[in-house]
Design an enzyme around this catalytic site. Sequence first.
Site, PDB file in Angstrom:
ATOM      1  N   GLN A  99      37.453  84.217  75.239  1.00 55.48           N
ATOM      2  CA  GLN A  99      38.380  84.136  76.378  1.00 55.48           C
ATOM      3  C   GLN A  99      38.218  82.798  77.089  1.00 55.48           C
ATOM      4  O   GLN A  99      39.206  82.154  77.451  1.00 55.48           O
ATOM      5  CB  GLN A  99      38.132  85.303  77.333  1.00 55.48           C
ATOM      6  CG  GLN A  99      38.521  86.636  76.708  1.00 55.48           C
ATOM      7  CD  GLN A  99      38.208  87.820  77.601  1.00 55.48           C
ATOM      8  OE1 GLN A  99      37.574  87.687  78.639  1.00 55.48           O
ATOM      9  NE2 GLN A  99      38.647  88.994  77.191  1.00 55.48           N
ATOM     10  N   ASP A 123      32.726  93.920  70.629  1.00 59.38           N
ATOM     11  CA  ASP A 123      33.543  95.018  71.168  1.00 59.38           C
ATOM     12  C   ASP A 123      33.255  96.343  70.462  1.00 59.38           C
ATOM     13  O   ASP A 123      33.670  97.404  70.934  1.00 59.38           O
ATOM     14  CB  ASP A 123      35.038  94.696  71.034  1.00 59.38           C
ATOM     15  CG  ASP A 123      35.485  93.640  72.031  1.00 59.38           C
ATOM     16  OD1 ASP A 123      34.714  93.343  72.971  1.00 59.38           O
ATOM     17  OD2 ASP A 123      36.601  93.115  71.874  1.00 59.38           O
ATOM     18  N   LYS A 179      31.781  93.686  80.601  1.00 59.35           N
ATOM     19  CA  LYS A 179      33.061  94.050  79.959  1.00 59.35           C
ATOM     20  C   LYS A 179      33.820  94.997  80.897  1.00 59.35           C
ATOM     21  O   LYS A 179      33.573  94.998  82.093  1.00 59.35           O
ATOM     22  CB  LYS A 179      32.792  94.693  78.599  1.00 59.35           C
ATOM     23  CG  LYS A 179      32.156  93.732  77.585  1.00 59.35           C
ATOM     24  CD  LYS A 179      33.135  92.669  77.136  1.00 59.35           C
ATOM     25  CE  LYS A 179      32.502  91.702  76.134  1.00 59.35           C
ATOM     26  NZ  LYS A 179      33.343  90.524  75.915  1.00 59.35           N
TER      27      LYS A 179
HETATM   28  C1  S3P Z   1      38.602  88.684  73.539  1.00 61.32           C
HETATM   29  C2  S3P Z   1      37.363  88.137  73.579  1.00 61.32           C
HETATM   30  C3  S3P Z   1      36.129  88.907  73.746  1.00 61.32           C
HETATM   31  C4  S3P Z   1      36.357  90.403  73.654  1.00 61.32           C
HETATM   32  C5  S3P Z   1      37.604  90.829  74.315  1.00 61.32           C
HETATM   33  C6  S3P Z   1      38.811  90.126  73.727  1.00 61.32           C
HETATM   34  C7  S3P Z   1      39.757  87.814  73.291  1.00 61.32           C
HETATM   35  O1  S3P Z   1      35.547  88.577  74.971  1.00 61.32           O
HETATM   36  O2  S3P Z   1      35.249  91.093  74.177  1.00 61.32           O
HETATM   37  O3  S3P Z   1      37.777  92.227  74.155  1.00 61.32           O
HETATM   38  O4  S3P Z   1      40.826  88.308  72.898  1.00 61.32           O
HETATM   39  O5  S3P Z   1      39.618  86.598  73.448  1.00 61.32           O
HETATM   40  P1  S3P Z   1      34.721  87.206  75.169  1.00 61.32           P
HETATM   41  O6  S3P Z   1      35.544  86.266  75.901  1.00 61.32           O
HETATM   42  O7  S3P Z   1      33.519  87.613  75.933  1.00 61.32           O
HETATM   43  O8  S3P Z   1      34.416  86.674  73.792  1.00 61.32           O
END
Ligand code: S3P
Length: 452
Positions: A182, A331, A358
């Site tokens: 993200q 996840d 989360k």
């Molecule tokens: C996601 C990245 C993950 C994941 C989330 C979706 C994304 O988080 O846990 O459900 O679509 O970029 P991180 O930013 O912590 O990697």
Amino acid sequence: MPTTRLVVNPVRGGLRGSVPVPSDKSISHRALILAALASGHSDLRGFSYGEDNVATLNAFRNMGLVVDDDGQGLVRVQGRGLNGLSAPRTPIDCGNSGTTMRLLAGLLSGQHFASQLTGDASLTRRPMGRIVIPLRARGAILNGAPHPSKPNELTPPLEIGPLPDGKRLSPLEYQLPMSSAQVKSSLLLSGLYASGPTTLAEPIVSRDHTERMMEALALPIRTVGSIVSLHPPADPHAIKPFSIDLPGDLSAAAFLLTAAAIVPDSQITTRHTGLNPTRTGIIDVIRMLGGQMATSAQGETLNEPYGEITVATSRLRGGVISGELSVRSIDEIPILCALAARASGTTEFCDVGELRVKESDRIALMVRLLRAFGVEATEREDGLAVEGRPTGPLSAARIESGGDHRIAMTAAVLGLLADGQTIVEDVDCIATSFPRFVGTLRALGAEIEVLT
Ligand code: S3P
């Protein structure tokens, strides 16, 4: 407020069948965003209306884009180029979706209009300093609210921009303090509006959907190991419209594949499921713990591989999940705890401190959930250890989901192996990622009811 609950009965026969899974949530967000920035009509096929993705879709409607949706999974976005967004009419509601908020924050930081991003109670507790700090470092105007308990942390709502007329974001070289797709994607999207390159390094490569899609759309992006670099395109119409058959979500398939591994006499196949190697930690962990599994690659769409996955009832043993395997299955740790609950010996989940921030504190909630089913589990600062109970029924439980979809679905899967009826409270959240979860489990042979 009345909430919805699940009543899960112990399985009588096995779970059997071949089923589709909802479109990959991460890929769907990115496809919507890049379609909005493309110049012309893009088609997203197989869109599955998880609430998180619908939040992103509505955000673009709020910014003046025409999005035609046939309600059957064909979404046509009439993109207006990199500079075609308008100021949102109202604050953008990201619902439960951290991805919507963090990715849009990057995109909106580069705009010459002001915007505000809000979310539900869970999202409002989540840390935003991880994007605010690097976005500010490149000149973004961005603010959040103080975190209720962490002095240097910021939370939603986010107030963004406007960037002054004639000003662009600066180039950026940044080492991410944690592996986060993200954060990486937020900075890459802001990089489309910068005056020079964006170069990012992360400790271990997180999911690379943004990089793959940008590359497929001929944007000047390059990845070497865990370093990625994007040059801002000179032409505001650089992104050509595209068509994508969204692959199914391996993170949703994980609940079904794990159920197949732990429920006696089962065999489940998930069709057209994403097989991006930065996401396939779940496949490696199921195999490592002794799971009987077959995968068959079938093709690629916009650089994203997909195929079929089959898992059958397996005799499982404990193991250690750490390092890059933890990042590649982050996840899926909640449902992998259900797998560990039926493995002989101890399974340790290490290097997963990110689970505490989360949709809920997933380490604390999983330990509580496992104990409620009679499975011993120990909480650690950055992980947990599970003592498997491979034989005999689990204790029927009453579980509070904490509003977290992955906790709710994990509880439902474990309830299949209990000695009586399991109740899972507060399960509306399942619709954020897997609207047809209950129907799919029933089609496979589970006895599970939704009660309001
Ligand atoms: C996601 C990245 C993950 C994941 C989330 C979706 C994304 O988080 O846990 O459900 O679509 O970029 P991180 O930013 O912590 O990697």
